[in-house]
Design a protein around this motif. Sequence first.
Motif, PDB file in Angstrom:
ATOM      1  N   TYR A  67       0.863  -1.185   0.000  1.00 29.07           N
ATOM      2  CA  TYR A  67       0.000   0.000   0.000  1.00 29.07           C
ATOM      3  C   TYR A  67       0.892   1.225   0.000  1.00 29.07           C
ATOM      4  O   TYR A  67       1.903   1.268   0.714  1.00 29.07           O
ATOM      5  N   LYS A  74      -3.603   7.380  -3.356  1.00 32.76           N
ATOM      6  CA  LYS A  74      -3.515   6.154  -2.559  1.00 32.76           C
ATOM      7  C   LYS A  74      -3.733   4.947  -3.478  1.00 32.76           C
ATOM      8  O   LYS A  74      -4.727   4.893  -4.202  1.00 32.76           O
ATOM      9  N   ILE A  76      -3.271   0.529  -3.753  1.00 30.26           N
ATOM     10  CA  ILE A  76      -3.033  -0.755  -3.102  1.00 30.26           C
ATOM     11  C   ILE A  76      -2.827  -1.811  -4.184  1.00 30.26           C
ATOM     12  O   ILE A  76      -3.519  -1.814  -5.197  1.00 30.26           O
ATOM     13  N   CYS A 165       4.418   0.553  -5.994  1.00 33.87           N
ATOM     14  CA  CYS A 165       3.652  -0.324  -5.105  1.00 33.87           C
ATOM     15  C   CYS A 165       3.665  -1.768  -5.612  1.00 33.87           C
ATOM     16  O   CYS A 165       3.813  -2.708  -4.818  1.00 33.87           O
TER      17      CYS A 165
END
Length: 275
Positions: A67, A74, A76, A165
């Motif tokens: 994450y 943001k 994930i 990520c």
Amino acid sequence: MPTDSRRIQGPENTTPYALYIKKDKTYNDLIKEILNNDKRKDGRNLNEHRRIYVKTGVISQAKGSAYIEQNNTKVICSAFDPREIPRKSDYSVNGELYCEFKFAPFSCTKWRGHQADAYEKECSLMLRRALEPAVCRHEFPNFQVDVYALVLENDGSALAAAITCAGLALANASVPMYDLVVGATLGIHGEQKFMDPTVEEESLCSIPPPSGESCNHGLITAAFCPAHQQMTEYAQSGAMDIDCVTSSIQLLTDVCETLYSLSQQCLLKIMIKIQ
């Protein structure tokens, strides 16, 4: 009695709130709103990256996950164990990566559909190209590793954040890799270069500067394997001359070196906890 299980985005008589956003701003108003005395709206310098928060092992159902937060961006990511390549009869010496990049329906100002659109499919392809050179695909012949990146909130540079990520998610899944992959985005508007641009800055960089100024404008997203000094992916939109591209690549390389050390520290903390 069967029920209709189709997803409905909302009642037919609703009005998107984006229609009430004022869009009659002049070019100078837009510049003043984004830049104030060579400082950006969030207080950063032009060549300054947003502060990053990263964490691995956040999805229990996946073999590896990560994450990342870059202020209001943001993302994930999850990575799964190798599985047989579907609908493939011949033997493949090198394994494959299946990558899927998706915006959550609520992640952008405009509501995103549940089906992947053309931009998301393009980002999925760029994500796969960025990760493939760093993965030891000969270690799992005739198998594929699935990687999924979901943008929970988009405030610019979402693809670069997803690349970083996803690299951490693969490492967390113990997938054999030559090196970690990190990504960064640079927005260009005339003589100004916005490192890690927000959504507003990305919109500004998509507009050609007024006549009489430098015509360079657009976005550059690059993925690097810093330990091998290798660029694994390069994506550019807009128009810019060769000198602008050369200097931009150097700026992106310097930022990726910093992101690389942060990714290493994140993985090191997990190893210390395990021991």
